[in-house]
Design an enzyme around this catalytic site. Structure first.
Site, PDB file in Angstrom:
ATOM      1  N   HIS A   2       3.790 -41.252  19.600  1.00 17.45           N
ATOM      2  CA  HIS A   2       4.927 -40.701  19.636  1.00 17.45           C
ATOM      3  C   HIS A   2       6.296 -41.957  19.461  1.00 17.45           C
ATOM      4  CE1 HIS A   2       2.778 -37.366  19.104  1.00 17.45           C
ATOM      5  NE2 HIS A   2       4.125 -36.699  18.784  1.00 17.45           N
ATOM      6  N   GLU A  54      11.034   5.545  16.217  1.00 17.87           N
ATOM      7  CA  GLU A  54      10.998   4.841  14.518  1.00 17.87           C
ATOM      8  C   GLU A  54      11.747   5.151  14.762  1.00 17.87           C
ATOM      9  OE1 GLU A  54       8.840   5.709  10.298  1.00 17.87           O
ATOM     10  OE2 GLU A  54       8.504   6.793  12.596  1.00 17.87           O
ATOM     11  N   HIS A  55      12.742   6.699  14.277  1.00 17.82           N
ATOM     12  CA  HIS A  55      14.009   6.687  13.977  1.00 17.82           C
ATOM     13  C   HIS A  55      14.695   6.924  15.079  1.00 17.82           C
ATOM     14  CE1 HIS A  55      11.062   7.529  10.320  1.00 17.82           C
ATOM     15  NE2 HIS A  55      12.459   7.372  10.118  1.00 17.82           N
ATOM     16  N   SER A  77       4.472   9.459  12.685  1.00 14.05           N
ATOM     17  CA  SER A  77       5.632   8.600  11.993  1.00 14.05           C
ATOM     18  C   SER A  77       6.072   9.064  13.401  1.00 14.05           C
ATOM     19  CB  SER A  77       6.576   9.315  11.369  1.00 14.05           C
ATOM     20  OG  SER A  77       7.387   9.487  10.761  1.00 14.05           O
ATOM     21  N   GLN A 135      10.300  15.435  10.425  1.00 16.50           N
ATOM     22  CA  GLN A 135       9.391  14.146  10.427  1.00 16.50           C
ATOM     23  C   GLN A 135       7.667  14.494  11.223  1.00 16.50           C
ATOM     24  OE1 GLN A 135       9.950  10.816  10.252  1.00 16.50           O
ATOM     25  NE2 GLN A 135      10.622  11.021   8.821  1.00 16.50           N
ATOM     26  N   ASN A 154      -2.836   6.530   6.511  1.00 13.80           N
ATOM     27  CA  ASN A 154      -3.124   6.695   8.022  1.00 13.80           C
ATOM     28  C   ASN A 154      -4.103   5.981   9.062  1.00 13.80           C
ATOM     29  OD1 ASN A 154      -5.601   5.943   6.897  1.00 13.80           O
ATOM     30  ND2 ASN A 154      -6.142   8.024   6.008  1.00 13.80           N
ATOM     31  N   TYR A 182       0.129  -1.344   0.019  1.00 13.59           N
ATOM     32  CA  TYR A 182       0.164  -0.113   0.153  1.00 13.59           C
ATOM     33  C   TYR A 182       0.918   1.124  -0.392  1.00 13.59           C
ATOM     34  CZ  TYR A 182      -3.257   3.780   1.345  1.00 13.59           C
ATOM     35  OH  TYR A 182      -3.991   4.959   0.777  1.00 13.59           O
ATOM     36  N   HIS A 229       5.135  15.046   8.297  1.00 17.66           N
ATOM     37  CA  HIS A 229       4.447  14.029   8.294  1.00 17.66           C
ATOM     38  C   HIS A 229       3.260  14.212   8.099  1.00 17.66           C
ATOM     39  CE1 HIS A 229       6.636  10.719   5.995  1.00 17.66           C
ATOM     40  NE2 HIS A 229       7.513  11.247   6.938  1.00 17.66           N
ATOM     41  N   GLN A 262     -10.487   0.537   2.551  1.00 15.68           N
ATOM     42  CA  GLN A 262     -10.721  -0.087   0.558  1.00 15.68           C
ATOM     43  C   GLN A 262      -9.722  -0.422   0.401  1.00 15.68           C
ATOM     44  OE1 GLN A 262     -11.286   3.415   1.693  1.00 15.68           O
ATOM     45  NE2 GLN A 262     -11.287   4.058  -0.193  1.00 15.68           N
ATOM     46  N   ASP A 280      15.106   7.546   5.166  1.00 11.43           N
ATOM     47  CA  ASP A 280      13.748   7.995   4.002  1.00 11.43           C
ATOM     48  C   ASP A 280      13.742   7.455   2.393  1.00 11.43           C
ATOM     49  OD1 ASP A 280      12.324   7.465   6.262  1.00 11.43           O
ATOM     50  OD2 ASP A 280      11.848   9.806   5.761  1.00 11.43           O
TER      51      ASP A 280
END
Length: 424
Positions: free
Chosen positions: A415, A322-323, A233, A255, A209, A124, A258, A186, A356
């Site tokens: 077994h 994240e960063h 982010s 950042q 999002n 996506y 974003h 969707q 990035d």
């Protein structure tokens, strides 16, 4: 901005909290979207294009004619930039291809593990205020290196029903199988359930999002895997007295732009750097086209003054960014202390933007503190690990008594018999 000087550890837990998103209403909306896509297929996607993106489209799939036009819609400079980024990302991810190692655990008992690609994957790509064609590179390149047989891409169309040409160019360059004009929850529903045009996939990748994130989580109820949980982010910058305040401010704003739900954290041991970075943020933000988003993000962000770099790294591990940027002099000595981070940038010149776009590492990373237990996307994200074992007659003789004893102790006599009948 929220400013803190030498905060006590008792309040750190409060400082690392992300902005809370109300999920109940979103969850009900996601369930309705999935139901609509399941019932009406392509028509539901066309209707959602009109409803959510104000885009009138007569088909979901991007045509061959549209792909043939892309070459003329991209500047030579952008083509060259995308190609260089592709080369670096490919080199780094190729290095992750593992050799098969056969291990003899007991004489006559050989075990090994082999990779098999996830056959069908969906990626996506957001296409609204920031069409992330760079994410096409980050996901399609390792997918192809891993050997995925089918790589489909979904991204929302603009009001004219077109896909951003840079997204199409990157997809073409990286061997994406098919591209579809559908965005938001969707699109995730389409890749999860399948429609007349969009094939069902086994694993879904990519940022988005809060609705896309919720849809990816919902998709798991249908047996479809996702790359990782995600959220807005974020970046955390640790700085000492030799850090450049203008650089730190630029990284924070990179950042913050974003979106308003992004979060940035600045931690330093130096009061002068603390004050100058705050001033530089105030100056630089005025020049940004997306300054309204950045300003909103700063409302949820923190600037913190601490006594030592050890404290700063300890706070960072609790936040699990994240960063993470270490704008400190002797960054090597702090590397072993880093426990929780998606991707780390070392020194004054390792800007987060490099990761990035073009340094080679992957920018699809865990957010919202998931760096505590998730890795960023890599070649491994697109493969499964299958173990193999071979036992010779001698191998079973050497290991048989152990297996029989353990099976009997667990009360699993079938077994045990599977070994005993062979030993006889």
């Amino acid at each position: 901005m929220n400013l803190y000087k030498y905060p006590k550890k008792e309040i750190w837990t409060a400082l690392v909290k992300r902005p809370v998103i109300e999920r109940k209403e979103i969850s009900e909306l996601i369930a309705g979207i999935f139901k609509e896509v399941e019932t009406n297929g392509d028509q539901a996607l066309l209707d959602f294009n009109r409803k959510f993106d104000q885009a009138v489209t007569d088909r979901i799939a991007v045509t061959e004619a549209e792909m043939n036009e892309v070459e003329n819609l991209i500047s030579p400079e952008l083509k060259q930039a995308i190609q260089q980024a592709k080369e670096n990302i490919s080199v780094f991810h190729k290095s992750q291809i593992a050799d098969v190692q056969k291990i003899e655990t007991t004489s006559g008992v050989i075990c090994w593990r082999e990779n098999r690609a996830v056959e069908k994957v969906g990626i996506y790509i957001p296409g609204g205020t920031a069409p992330l064609f760079s994410t096409v590179l980050m996901l399609a390149i390792p997918a192809n290196l891993a050997g995925c047989k089918e790589v489909i891409l979904c991204t929302p169309p603009d009001k004219n029903g077109n896909i951003n040409p840079a997204i199409l160019y990157a997809a073409q360059l990286c061997g994406v199988s098919a591209i579809f004009k559908t965005g938001g929850a969707q699109a995730v529903a389409a890749m999860t359930l399948g429609t007349e045009s969009v094939p069902k996939v086994y694993k879904i990748f990519g940022p988005g999002n809060q609705f896309v994130v919720a849809a990816k989580e919902y998709a798991q109820q249908y047996g479809v895997a996702i790359d990782m949980p995600a959220g807005p982010s974020e970046v955390l910058v640790v700085a000492d007295e030799q850090a450049v305040p203008e650089f730190c401010a630029a990284d924070l704003l990179s950042q913050a732009e974003h979106g308003g739900d992004s979060q940035v954290i600045f931690i330093t041991t130096d009061l002068k750097v603390f004050d100058e970075t705050i001033e530089s943020v105030s100056q630089q933000i005025r020049e940004l086209p997306r300054n309204e988003m950045a300003e909103k993000a700063l409302e949820n962000s923190c600037f913190i003054l601490v006594s030592t770099l050890q404290e700063a790294v300890e706070f960072s591990n609790l936040y699990a960014p994240e960063h993470l940027i270490l704008a400190v002099k002797n960054f090597e000595q702090y590397i072993p202390m880093i426990q929780n981070a998606g991707s780390v940038f070392l020194g004054n010149y390792s800007c987060e933007s490099a990761g990035d776009y073009a340094s080679g590492t992957n920018h699809t990373l865990p957010t919202n503190a998931y760096a505590r237990n998730y890795s960023g996307v890599s070649l491994d994200s697109f493969v499964k690990k299958i173990t193999f074992q071979f036992l010779s007659r001698e191998g079973l003789q050497n290991l048989g008594k152990t297996i029989e004893t353990m099976a009997e102790a667990e009360g699993l006599f079938a077994h045990k018999n599977a070994v005993s009948i062979r030993l006889k």
